[in-house]
Design a protein around this motif. Structure first.
Motif, short mmCIF file in Angstrom:
data_model
loop_
_atom_site.label_atom_id
_atom_site.label_comp_id
_atom_site.label_asym_id
_atom_site.label_seq_id
_atom_site.Cartn_x
_atom_site.Cartn_y
_atom_site.Cartn_z
N ILE A 193 0.98 -1.23 0.06
CA ILE A 193 -0.03 -0.13 0.08
C ILE A 193 0.73 1.46 -0.06
N ASP A 194 2.06 1.28 0.64
CA ASP A 194 2.94 2.32 0.62
C ASP A 194 3.39 2.32 -0.52
N ASP A 195 3.81 1.37 -1.14
CA ASP A 195 4.66 1.65 -2.50
C ASP A 195 3.61 2.24 -3.54
N TRP A 196 2.49 1.55 -3.40
CA TRP A 196 1.33 1.82 -4.37
C TRP A 196 1.14 3.73 -4.34
N SER A 197 0.71 3.82 -2.86
CA SER A 197 0.59 5.29 -2.76
C SER A 197 1.55 6.20 -2.91
N GLN A 198 2.72 5.96 -2.85
CA GLN A 198 3.88 6.69 -3.06
C GLN A 198 3.95 6.82 -4.84
N THR A 199 3.70 5.73 -5.50
CA THR A 199 3.55 5.67 -6.88
C THR A 199 2.65 6.86 -7.41
N LEU A 200 1.46 6.87 -6.82
CA LEU A 200 0.46 7.70 -7.45
C LEU A 200 0.52 8.96 -6.98
N ALA A 201 1.09 9.37 -5.68
CA ALA A 201 1.53 10.59 -5.46
C ALA A 201 2.29 11.46 -6.27
N SER A 202 3.34 10.58 -6.77
CA SER A 202 4.35 10.95 -7.69
C SER A 202 3.65 11.58 -8.93
N GLU A 203 2.48 10.76 -9.68
CA GLU A 203 2.10 11.25 -10.60
C GLU A 203 0.89 12.35 -10.31
N ALA A 204 0.41 12.52 -9.25
CA ALA A 204 -0.56 13.44 -9.01
C ALA A 204 0.03 14.72 -8.75
N ALA A 205 1.34 14.85 -8.48
CA ALA A 205 1.83 16.01 -8.37
C ALA A 205 1.82 16.94 -9.72
N THR A 206 1.57 16.30 -11.00
CA THR A 206 1.58 17.14 -12.22
C THR A 206 -0.17 17.29 -12.53
N MET A 207 -1.05 16.96 -11.70
CA MET A 207 -2.37 17.29 -11.97
C MET A 207 -2.88 18.71 -12.11
N ASN A 208 -3.40 18.98 -12.84
CA ASN A 208 -4.18 20.33 -12.94
C ASN A 208 -5.59 20.09 -12.38
N LEU A 209 -5.90 21.12 -11.42
CA LEU A 209 -7.17 21.00 -10.88
C LEU A 209 -7.86 22.37 -10.77
N VAL A 210 -9.20 21.93 -11.23
CA VAL A 210 -10.35 23.07 -11.24
C VAL A 210 -10.31 23.46 -9.95
N SER A 211 -10.46 25.05 -9.94
CA SER A 211 -10.29 25.83 -8.75
C SER A 211 -11.17 27.06 -8.63
N GLY A 212 -11.63 27.60 -7.91
CA GLY A 212 -12.46 28.96 -7.64
C GLY A 212 -13.41 28.63 -6.70
N PRO A 213 -14.02 30.03 -6.34
CA PRO A 213 -15.06 30.11 -5.26
C PRO A 213 -15.96 29.23 -5.52
N PRO A 214 -16.17 28.20 -4.55
CA PRO A 214 -17.33 27.29 -4.46
C PRO A 214 -18.73 27.94 -4.50
N LEU A 215 -19.61 27.36 -5.60
CA LEU A 215 -21.10 27.66 -5.53
C LEU A 215 -21.82 26.49 -4.51
N ALA A 216 -21.24 25.36 -4.52
CA ALA A 216 -21.65 24.41 -3.49
C ALA A 216 -21.03 23.25 -3.30
N HIS A 217 -21.14 22.44 -2.32
CA HIS A 217 -20.53 21.21 -2.13
C HIS A 217 -21.32 19.98 -2.22
#
Length: 923
Positions: free
Chosen positions: A292-316
Motif C-alpha cells: 500500500i505504501d509503495d502504491w500510494s507513493q507511486t500515485l502521489a508522484s503522478e498526482a503532483a502534475t495534475m491540474n485542478l479546477v479551482s475557484g470560489p465554490p458555489l456548492a459542495h
C-alpha cells in the motif's frame, strides 16, 4: 439501491438487537420481505450450462442465452487465473423487470449464487463499459471465485458436513475464510477483473482516476482508511475506486494470475481468517502495508502534475449530483454534509444568482418536465414492484415514466428515454413510442430537438448528432456536457491524469478547461460554465471561464491493451450445453429448488438455580440446519437445542416470501424437560409453535404500511399465549449516512387475545432532524386489557424492562428501569428525546476496533399504569442520558454499542437507577 456491485457477504456475526425504542419492543419477525426479488414476481425458468444453473424469466430469455455464452468462456479463464474450480454449482439469476435496480450481488448464501438486475441504464455515464450485463457477469463471477476458495483440509471437511454453517463460533474455524476479507480487496479485485475483457470497466473511468490521485497526493491512501469501513468521501464507492486501482497496480507489477491467486492463498487461514498481511506476503513476497505504501507513493508522484479546477465554490456535495439546465437556469442536487435531505441548487444563467432550497429528493440527476423537476431514480412504487423512472421530492413516481430512464422531452412533448426492460445489456433509446437505436451514454437534446449521444464499438467511442457521426474517441469513457449557441458539443473524457472538459465542432477537438478533475459541466453562456469537479473531501461546484488550452483527449491503455493477458490468452472456452438454448421447459419452483445451506452448531453454558437453592452449571447446545432456494423465496429449517431451562427441543421452521402475503411458522416438540426442578416450577405441554402472516399493503416513496397477524404458544404452560394482529403505517426519510432517520412518522394499532383476555392499544412516534446533526422526537404507547390482572398467571397488559425475544407481541410495553415483569389493566407512556451526533473518529489497521462516530442522547419519559401488580396505580417520571458508539469490528463489520443511564422516580415498580445496553451488529 446503489450503482456498485456489492459482494453482499453473509454477516459472520449473529445479529442481536436490543433497542431502547418502542419500534423494536418485540421479537424479530419470523418472515421478512425477500431481499432478492419482489413478492408476486414473474415466473422463472432454469437452464443448465456447464456447472451453472441459469434462472431467468421469459422476457430475459435472450439475455440468459448471452450469459450462458459468457460463463462458458469466462469460467475456464477464471479457473486458470484464480487457480481452482468452483466447489459446487454456480446459480446465476437474472431478475425480472419487476426489480428495476442498478445493481447486482454475489454471495455464498444460501448457495454459491449471483443475482443480476437489469437497471444499469440508469448508471450509463458512471461506468466506462459497453454492456451492463457483461460487466455484471465479469464482476459478480469474480466474487464467486474469491469467496468460494477453501484451500485447506479443515474448511473443506467442515464444508462437506456443515455447508456454509458454523462450528462453535461464527468466525473460527472458518468454513469459508474469504467471507471475512475487506470489501477494499473484494470489490477492488472484482473491478480489476471486470476491466480486461474488452468491455471497458471502471479502471478506464477518468473521474475515478482523478479521485484516486487526489487521495494519494493528500497521503490518505493508508491501510487504516482503505481496509476499514470509514465514513469519509467517497464512502462506499471508495472500495471500488481505490480498491480497483490498487488491484491494477498489483496485476501490472506481479501479473493478473498471481494477483487473483491471492484468494486461494488467503483461504488457507481457517484458524484466523481476519488477517491480510500474511496471505499478501505469501502471494507477493511483501506485506500488505508495504505494498500500500509503495502504491500510494507511486500515485502521489503522478498526482503532483495534475491540474485542478479551482475557484470560489458555489456548492459542495458528498454525493454525485449531476448537472442539468434549461434556458434560464442551471440546476442540480447537492448534499453538503451527507446526512440531511439534499439542497436543490439553481443558478441563474444571466445574473449568476445562486438559490438553495432543501427538498426531500433522492440524490440523482434532475430532469425538467412542464415546469416541474424530477430526479432520475429507482425505488418501490408498490410492495411488489421496483420501478425506475422520474420521482418528485416526495419520492412519488411521475405517471407514465415507470420503466423509463427519461433523458428529456422534445419540443412537441415526446419523451426521450431508455426502455428499462429491454436495456439489460445496453441502453435501448426510444423517442415517444418508437425505438430509435442502441446507445452507450446519456442523451442531450439540442435546441432544434437534435439528439446527441455516444455509441461504443470496441475501444471506439463515437459521438453522434441524430444519426450523423461527429467524432470518434479511443476510449471507453466519455459523457456529454452541453451544446452552445454555435452547435459546438461539450463533453468530458479522459485526460492523462483524470477527466477533462473538451468541445468539438465536428471537425476538431479542443480542451476548454485546464483541469483533470472534471466530473460534469453545464454552460452558463458560450464562454462560461458551472463545473462539477472531484475534490479531496467532496464534489465542488464552481463557475469557470472557458477558453482553449493545450491538451487533447487521452487514450488510456492498460497493460492488457498493449499485449494479451498471458494467464488467460490460451484458455479454451467450454462450449455451451450441446444443442440447447435457454428455454421454458424447466419452470422454477421455490419449494422444489430448496438446497442445503448449512448447519450451525453452537455450545454455551448456563448457571441455573433449582428449588433446593443450589446453583448448577450446564452445557447448552444449538443445532440449526437451513435450506433455501437460490431466489430465497422460501426457507426451511430443522433444529434441535437445549434452552436455558434445560429442556431439549427439536422442530422445524418454514417461511415463504414468494407471495404478497408473507408466511412463517416454527413448531417444535419437547424431547426432555426438567421444569419441575426450576426455582419457579412449571409444567410442559410437550410442544410449542409460533406462526406469523404479514401483508405489506403499502410501499411507495417514503411510505410503508403493513397488516399482520401472529400466534405464539410456548411449551411452558405458565407463559402467555398471545394471538393477535396489528396495523401500522409509517413514513420515513433517511438520507446519505445519517445516524438516525431525518424524518419519521409512525402509527400503530393492535389487538391481542391471551387465553381469553383482550388487550388493545396503539403507538405513535414522530421524529425529525435539525441542523448540526441534532435529532429529536416524541413517541408514546398505550395498551388496555379486560383481564383480571394477576401476576402469577401473567394476565393483563405486559410491561417489562427488555424486549420479548420469543413472541412478536405488539402489546408489550418496554420500560427501562422496571424491577421486573409487571402486569396492569391499563398502561401508557409518553417520551421526548434529543440526540446529538458527533463525528470523532479513530481508524486502526491492527487494533480490532475502529471508531467511526458517536451520539449523545437525552430522554424524558412519563409512565402511567392502572392496577399494576407492583404498586397498583403508579405514575412516574424517568430521565435518561445515553452514549452510542458506531464502531468497525475487525475492519469489516460496522456495529453500534450503546449504554443509557436512567433515573426513575422511587416507586415499587422501578429501580431508582438503572442502565440499559444496546448492541447492534451487522448494520
Amino acid at each position: 439501491m446503489g450503482v456498485q456491485f456489492p459482494a453482499r457477504r453473509y454477516s459472520p456475526f449473529v445479529a442481536l438487537l436490543a433497542s431502547l425504542s418502542i419500534a423494536t419492543s418485540h421479537a424479530a419477525p419470523l418472515v421478512t420481505p425477500n431481499p432478492t426479488v419482489v413478492a408476486g414476481d414473474q415466473p422463472y425458468y432454469t437452464h443448465d450450462a456447464r456447472n451453472t444453473r441459469l434462472i431467468y424469466t421469459e422476457q430475459n430469455q435472450a439475455f440468459a442465452a448471452r450469459v450462458a455464452e459468457l460463463q462458458a468462456t469466462l469460467q475456464p479463464r477464471y479457473e486458470a487465473s484464480f487457480g481452482f474450480s468452483l466447489g459446487e454449482r454456480l446459480y446465476v439469476a437474472l431478475a425480472s423487470d419487476y426489480n428495476q435496480v442498478a445493481n447486482g450481488f454475489s454471495t455464498q448464501f444460501p448457495v454459491n449464487r449471483q443475482v443480476n438486475y437489469g437497471g444499469g441504464a440508469l448508471s450509463v455515464d458512471r461506468f466506462a463499459t459497453t454492456s451492463w450485463l457483461d460487466t455484471l457477469i465479469h464482476h459478480e463471477t469474480a466474487h464467486n471465485y474469491q469467496t468460494n476458495a477453501r484451500s485447506n483440509p479443515v474448511s473443506r471437511g467442515l464444508y462437506q458436513l456443515l455447508g456454509v454453517g458454523a462450528l462453535y463460533t461464527p468466525v473460527v474455524p472458518a468454513i469459508t475464510p474469504n467471507l471475512f476479507e475487506s470489501s477494499f480487496i473484494l470489490e477492488g479485485n472484482a473491478v480489476l477483473n471486470e476491466s480486461w475483457h474488452g468491455n471497458g470497466g471502471r479502471l478506464y473511468n477518468g473521474r475515478m482516476k482523478a479521485m484516486t490521485l487526489l487521495q494519494a497526493r493528500a497521503g490518505r491512501l493508508t491501510p487504516e482508511r482503505l481496509y476499514n469501513e470509514p465514513l469519509a468521501f467517497p464512502y462506499r464507492e471508495a472500495h471500488y475506486v481505490f480498491g480497483g486501482f490498487y488491484q491494477y497496480y498489483l496485476a501490472e507489477r506481479f501479473g493478473l494470475d498471481r494477483t487473483n491467486r491471492y484468494f486461494l492463498n488467503r483461504s488457507e487461514y481457517w484458524h484466523w481468517p481476519l488477517q491480510v498481511n500474511a496471505p499478501t506476503r505469501d502471494t507477493f513476497g511483501r506485506s500488505f502495508t508495504t505494498l500500500i505504501d509503495d502504491w500510494s507513493q507511486t500515485l502521489a508522484s503522478e498526482a503532483a502534475t495534475m491540474n485542478l479546477v479551482s475557484g470560489p465554490p458555489l456548492a459542495h456535495s458528498q454525493s454525485a449530483g449531476y448537472l442539468n439546465r434549461n434556458d434560464s437556469e442551471v440546476f442540480f442536487l447537492a448534499q453538503p454534509d451527507g446526512v440531511r435531505a439534499p439542497e436543490l441548487v439553481t443558478i441563474n444563467r444571466n445574473s449568476g444568482t445562486v438559490r438553495k432550497q432543501r427538498q426531500s429528493y433522492a440524490i440523482g440527476k434532475l430532469i425538467e418536465h412542464r415546469g416541474e423537476r424530477y430526479v432520475q431514480g429507482g425505488r418501490h412504487t408498490s410492495p411488489n414492484r421496483i420501478h425506475q423512472g422520474l420521482y418528485d421530492a416526495s419520492a412519488q413516481i411521475l405517471a407514465g415514466t415507470e420503466g423509463r430512464i427519461v433523458q428529456g422531452y422534445l419540443s412537441d412533448g415526446r419523451a426521450v428515454y431508455f426502455d428499462v426492460p429491454s436495456s439489460f445489456s445496453e441502453p435501448q433509446l426510444y423517442v415517444g413510442d418508437r425505438f430509435y437505436r442502441e446507445v452507450n451514454s446519456s442523451v442531450l437534446i439540442g435546441a432544434d430537438d437534435a439528439l446527441y449521444y455516444f455509441v461504443q464499438d470496441g475501444r471506439k467511442r463515437t459521438l453522434y448528432r441524430n444519426r450523423e457521426p461527429l467524432l470518434t474517441l479511443d476510449s471507453y469513457y466519455g459523457r456529454l456536457a452541453d451544446i452552445d449557441s454555435h452547435g459546438q458539443v461539450y463533453f468530458i473524457t479522459n485526460t492523462r491524469h483524470g477527466s477533462g472538459l473538451f468541445r468539438t465542432d465536428g471537425r476538431g477537438i479542443e480542451q476548454v478547461l485546464a483541469g483533470d478533475n472534471v466530473a460534469d459541466a453545464r454552460l452558463l453562456d458560450d464562454n462560461s460554465a458551472v463545473v462539477m469537479a472531484v475534490a479531496l473531501d467532496s464534489y465542488e461546484y464552481t463557475r469557470q471561464s472557458l477558453r482553449p488550452v493545450a491538451g487533447q483527449p487521452h487514450a488510456p491503455k492498460l497493460f492488457w491493451d498493449l499485449q494479451p493477458v498471458p494467464e488467460t490468452d490460451n484458455v479454451a472456452a467450454t462450449s455451451v450445453t450441446s444443442g440447447s438454448d435457454p428455454g421454458f421447459d424447466h419452470r422454477y419452483h421455490p419449494l422444489g429448488n430448496l438446497r442445503y445451506q448449512g448447519t450451525e452448531i453452537y455450545l454455551s453454558t448456563v448457571s441455573t438455580r433449582h428449588r433446593d437453592g443450589e446453583d448448577d452449571d450446564h452445557w447448552l447446545y444449538t443445532l440449526n440446519a437451513q435450506f433455501a432456494d437460490p431466489l430465497t423465496q422460501n426457507r426451511l429449517g430443522v433444529f434441535a437445542l437445549r434452552d436455558g431451562d434445560l429442556s431439549h427441543l427439536a422442530g422445524v421452521s418454514y417461511t415463504n416470501s414468494q407471495y404478497p402475503v408473507l408466511a412463517g411458522v416454527r413448531g417444535y416438540g419437547v424431547l426432555d424437560e426438567q421444569l419441575e426442578d426450576l426455582e419457579v416450577p412449571d409444567d410442559s405441554r410437550g410442544f410449542g409453535v409460533r406462526a406469523e402472516l404479514r401483508w405489506p399493503f403499502l410501499r411507495n416513496g417514503y411510505w410503508y404500511g403493513e397488516a399482520s397477524g401472529f400466534h405464539y404458544l410456548d411449551y411452558r404452560k405458565r407463559e402467555r399465549e398471545p394471538t393477535g394482529g396489528q396495523l401500522q403505517v409509517s413514513r420515513t426519510e433517511q438520507f446519505g449516512h445519517s445516524f438516525y432517520p431525518n424524518s419519521r412518522a409512525f402509527i400503530q394499532g393492535f389487538a391481542v387475545n391471551d387465553r381469553g383476555d383482550s388487550v388493545s392499544g396503539g403507538a405513535l412516534a414522530l421524529a425529525t432532524d435539525f441542523p448540526a446533526q441534532f435529532y429529536g422526537g416524541v413517541s408514546g404507547k398505550y395498551a388496555r386489557s379486560d383481564a383480571s390482572v394477576h401476576h402469577g398467571q401473567r394476565r393483563g397488559v405486559f410491561l417489562d424492562n427488555a424486549p420479548d425475544t420469543l413472541s412478536d407481541d405488539p402489546s408489550l410495553l418496554v420500560i427501562p428501569g422496571l424491577v421486573g415483569a409487571t402486569y396492569a389493566s391499563e398502561a401508557n407512556y409518553g417520551e421526548v428525546h434529543l440526540a446529538k451526533v458527533l463525528n470523532l473518529d479513530a481508524y486502526s489497521f491492527h487494533f480490532p476496533l475502529s471508531l467511526r462516530r458517536e451520539a449523545l442522547s437525552l430522554r424524558y419519559r412519563h409512565v402511567d399504569t392502572r392496577d399494576a401488580t407492583r404498586g397498583g396505580d403508579v405514575s412516574f417520571n424517568q430521565f435518561g442520558v445515553g452514549l452510542t458508539l458506531e464502531l468497525v469490528a475487525f475492519n469489516i463489520a460496522p456495529i453500534r454499542v450503546g449504554v443509557e443511564y436512567t433515573r426513575s422516580d422511587d416507586t415499587p415498580m422501578t429501580d431508582r437507577d438503572s442502565v440499559s445496553a444496546l448492541l447492534q451488529l451487522g448494520l
